[in-house]
Design a protein around this motif. Structure first.
Motif, PDB file in Angstrom:
ATOM      1  N   ASN A 134      -4.918 113.565  -0.368  1.00 40.30           N
ATOM      2  CA  ASN A 134      -5.386 113.306   0.991  1.00 40.30           C
ATOM      3  C   ASN A 134      -4.497 114.050   1.991  1.00 40.30           C
ATOM      4  O   ASN A 134      -3.346 113.686   2.221  1.00 40.30           O
ATOM      5  CB  ASN A 134      -5.349 111.789   1.265  1.00 40.30           C
ATOM      6  N   ALA A 135      -5.058 115.089   2.582  1.00 38.59           N
ATOM      7  CA  ALA A 135      -4.282 115.919   3.504  1.00 38.59           C
ATOM      8  C   ALA A 135      -3.857 115.140   4.745  1.00 38.59           C
ATOM      9  O   ALA A 135      -2.737 115.303   5.240  1.00 38.59           O
ATOM     10  CB  ALA A 135      -5.094 117.149   3.901  1.00 38.59           C
ATOM     11  N   GLU A 136      -4.725 114.280   5.262  1.00 40.03           N
ATOM     12  CA  GLU A 136      -4.409 113.532   6.484  1.00 40.03           C
ATOM     13  C   GLU A 136      -3.210 112.610   6.287  1.00 40.03           C
ATOM     14  O   GLU A 136      -2.417 112.407   7.207  1.00 40.03           O
ATOM     15  CB  GLU A 136      -5.627 112.723   6.933  1.00 40.03           C
ATOM     16  N   GLN A 137      -3.063 112.045   5.105  1.00 41.08           N
ATOM     17  CA  GLN A 137      -1.955 111.129   4.845  1.00 41.08           C
ATOM     18  C   GLN A 137      -0.653 111.850   4.528  1.00 41.08           C
ATOM     19  O   GLN A 137       0.428 111.336   4.834  1.00 41.08           O
ATOM     20  CB  GLN A 137      -2.310 110.197   3.676  1.00 41.08           C
ATOM     21  N   LEU A 138      -0.740 113.053   3.939  1.00 39.44           N
ATOM     22  CA  LEU A 138       0.463 113.705   3.424  1.00 39.44           C
ATOM     23  C   LEU A 138       1.035 114.793   4.336  1.00 39.44           C
ATOM     24  O   LEU A 138       2.255 114.962   4.392  1.00 39.44           O
ATOM     25  CB  LEU A 138       0.171 114.297   2.041  1.00 39.44           C
ATOM     26  N   GLU A 139       0.184 115.550   5.013  1.00 37.91           N
ATOM     27  CA  GLU A 139       0.697 116.660   5.824  1.00 37.91           C
ATOM     28  C   GLU A 139       1.567 116.141   6.962  1.00 37.91           C
ATOM     29  O   GLU A 139       1.154 115.269   7.731  1.00 37.91           O
ATOM     30  CB  GLU A 139      -0.458 117.500   6.366  1.00 37.91           C
ATOM     31  N   GLY A 140       2.785 116.677   7.047  1.00 37.69           N
ATOM     32  CA  GLY A 140       3.716 116.299   8.103  1.00 37.69           C
ATOM     33  C   GLY A 140       4.752 115.271   7.696  1.00 37.69           C
ATOM     34  O   GLY A 140       5.741 115.079   8.416  1.00 37.69           O
ATOM     35  N   ILE A 141       4.573 114.584   6.541  1.00 42.32           N
ATOM     36  CA  ILE A 141       5.570 113.600   6.112  1.00 42.32           C
ATOM     37  C   ILE A 141       6.633 114.285   5.252  1.00 42.32           C
ATOM     38  O   ILE A 141       6.535 115.478   4.961  1.00 42.32           O
ATOM     39  CB  ILE A 141       4.926 112.416   5.365  1.00 42.32           C
TER      40      ILE A 141
END
Length: 465
Positions: free
Chosen positions: A412-419
């Protein structure tokens, strides 16, 4: 009276002879004129042959003879065990079983046994078996892999081998005759001919991996993957790697990794064990007529710079947002795959000459290339970059790297990108160099244990097998 009649007959006969003679003379002159008129287009046809329409077909014999002995058959072998009892099933015993997982071609690039092939040909292999054109078979060692570029470097223990040195793919011209040479299914060798249809083709930029292929219409099928693309002089100008087909068979065009890109990858794998990527430090978009209208710029070709990375070579060289890159080292830049394809042949620290326009005015600058500060964890499809002090502070973390992009559709890109990723296999990570070191130390059979930090109080660990 009789005398007058005779004179009349003589006059009539003389007149008829004169008319007949004049008629024949007219026909002769007309024929001469017609012949002259027909000769004119014959001269034009002859002159058109000077433009190449009547030229002889190229001779491929010499190029084929010099190349086929340097192209090998590559066999991907998997070794497992077949359980013979319930005890074997639980404790791992049983009879050893060898299975062929895939086959393809490869190119010998040095007399001491270095061989280049496609990564997808040998991916997941327990053993790699090489068969030369003379039917001699060798076990090959995997020296290095570049999955993103679909390149794997192999080595066999042999000397004085026939090999193909790399040519200069920058000199390849559209319309140039080429040969695709493979060694599929142990058929010894296959040679097909075609022309270069296009350069700098990008097939799959959706995953963030920009490619730059040579497109040809030489027939290439699955067993030819990893084989050689040569010109009529026998120069290695590409590594055949892909076709686009709904059936999996050749339908009119195929693609090859340019030799300059393949050479750079091989040199990096031998010297560093991995591919070192150089970048200008810019982001942007390809120009076309529609984009040019939306951006209100006059150029319909080139690469439009939309942002400059901080502390990059582009920033130090004075490039700015809105600049349009037209040439790099005199290589025409029509789209980003032209740019990325050429930069992929360079090393961090090298300098390139960039010709660009700013507000319609031509400019030129020298840019020192920097090392790409990104690392891709290919096993799970994550791209990570170094985290700044402010980003670490935001997550209340003492160390970690930031997930820059999710490349796998399973995640899931929305949950993982940026963390953040703070640990891998129970080892703390402070930089992408730490990530690369830990991944390199891991065996293929070992699971990947990753700790993610999404906020101050949200830290979770997952195991990927």
């Amino acid at each position: 009276m009789k005398k007058s009649l005779n004179l009349l007959m003589v006059g009539l006969i003389s007149g008829l002879v004169s008319v007949f003679a004049y008629h024949q003379l007219s026909l002769t002159e007309a024929t001469k004129i017609t012949e002259k008129e027909v000769e004119a287009p014959q001269v034009q046809l002859t002159s058109s042959s000077r433009l190449g329409f009547g030229a002889e077909a190229p001779d491929f014999v010499t190029a084929a003879k010099e190349s086929i002995n340097a192209v090998v058959h590559v066999k991907n072998v998997s070794i497992g065990r077949q359980p013979r009892s319930i005890l074997d099933l639980y404790f791992g015993g049983g009879q050893e079983r060898r299975a062929v997982r895939g086959m393809g071609s490869g190119v010998i690039i040095s007399p001491d046994g270095y061989i280049i092939t496609n990564h997808h040909v040998v991916q997941g292999a327990t053993e790699v078996e090489i068969t030369l054109n003379n039917n001699k078979t060798y076990a090959a060692e995997i020296i290095g892999e570049a999955p993103e570029n679909d390149i794997t470097l192999l080595k066999i223990n042999e000397e004085d081998l026939t090999y193909l040195p790399f040519g200069d793919s920058n000199n390849v011209e559209v319309g140039e005759w080429v040969l695709a040479i493979g060694n599929p299914f142990n058929l010894t060798s296959t040679v097909t001919a075609g022309i270069v249809s296009a350069k700098a083709r990008d097939l799959d930029s959706k995953q963030g991996v920009f490619q730059s292929f040579i497109q040809t219409d030489a027939a290439v099928n699955s067993g030819n993957s990893g084989g050689a693309l040569v010109n009529t002089n026998g120069d290695l100008i590409g590594i055949n790697t892909a076709i686009t087909s709904q059936t999996g068979a050749y339908i009119g065009y195929s693609f090859a990794i340019p030799s300059n890109n393949a050479k750079k990858i091989v040199e990096d794998l031998i010297e560093f064990g991995r591919v070192r990527k150089a970048v200008l430090g810019i982001r942007g978009i390809d120009l076309n007529n529609q984009v040019a209208k939306e951006l209100s710029v006059g150029d319909a070709q080139g690469f439009y710079v939309s942002s400059i990375e901080s502390n990059s070579g582009a920033e130090k060289a004075g490039l700015k947002e809105g600049d349009i890159i037209q040439f790099i080292d005199q290589i025409k830049i029509r789209k980003f795959s032209d740019l990325s394809g050429y930069i992929s042949t360079k090393n961090p620290g090298e300098t390139v000459t960039v010709d660009y326009t700013r507000n319609g005015k031509p400019k030129q600058t020298e840019v020192e290339l920097i090392k790409l500060a990104l690392y891709r964890i290919n096993e799970i499809g994550l791209e990570v970059t170094n985290a700044s002090k402010d980003e670490l502070k935001t997550f209340d973390a003492k160390q970690g790297v930031k997930i820059n992009r999710v490349l796998s559709q399973r995640l899931n890109a929305e949950q993982l990108e940026g963390i953040l990723i703070t640990e891998i296999n129970d080892q703390k990570v402070n930089s992408i160099e730490d990530v690369e070191r830990i991944i390199d130390q891991k065996t293929n059979a070992e699971a990947l244990k990753i700790t993610f930090k999404a906020s101050k109080n949200d830290e979770k660990t997952y195991i990927f097998r």
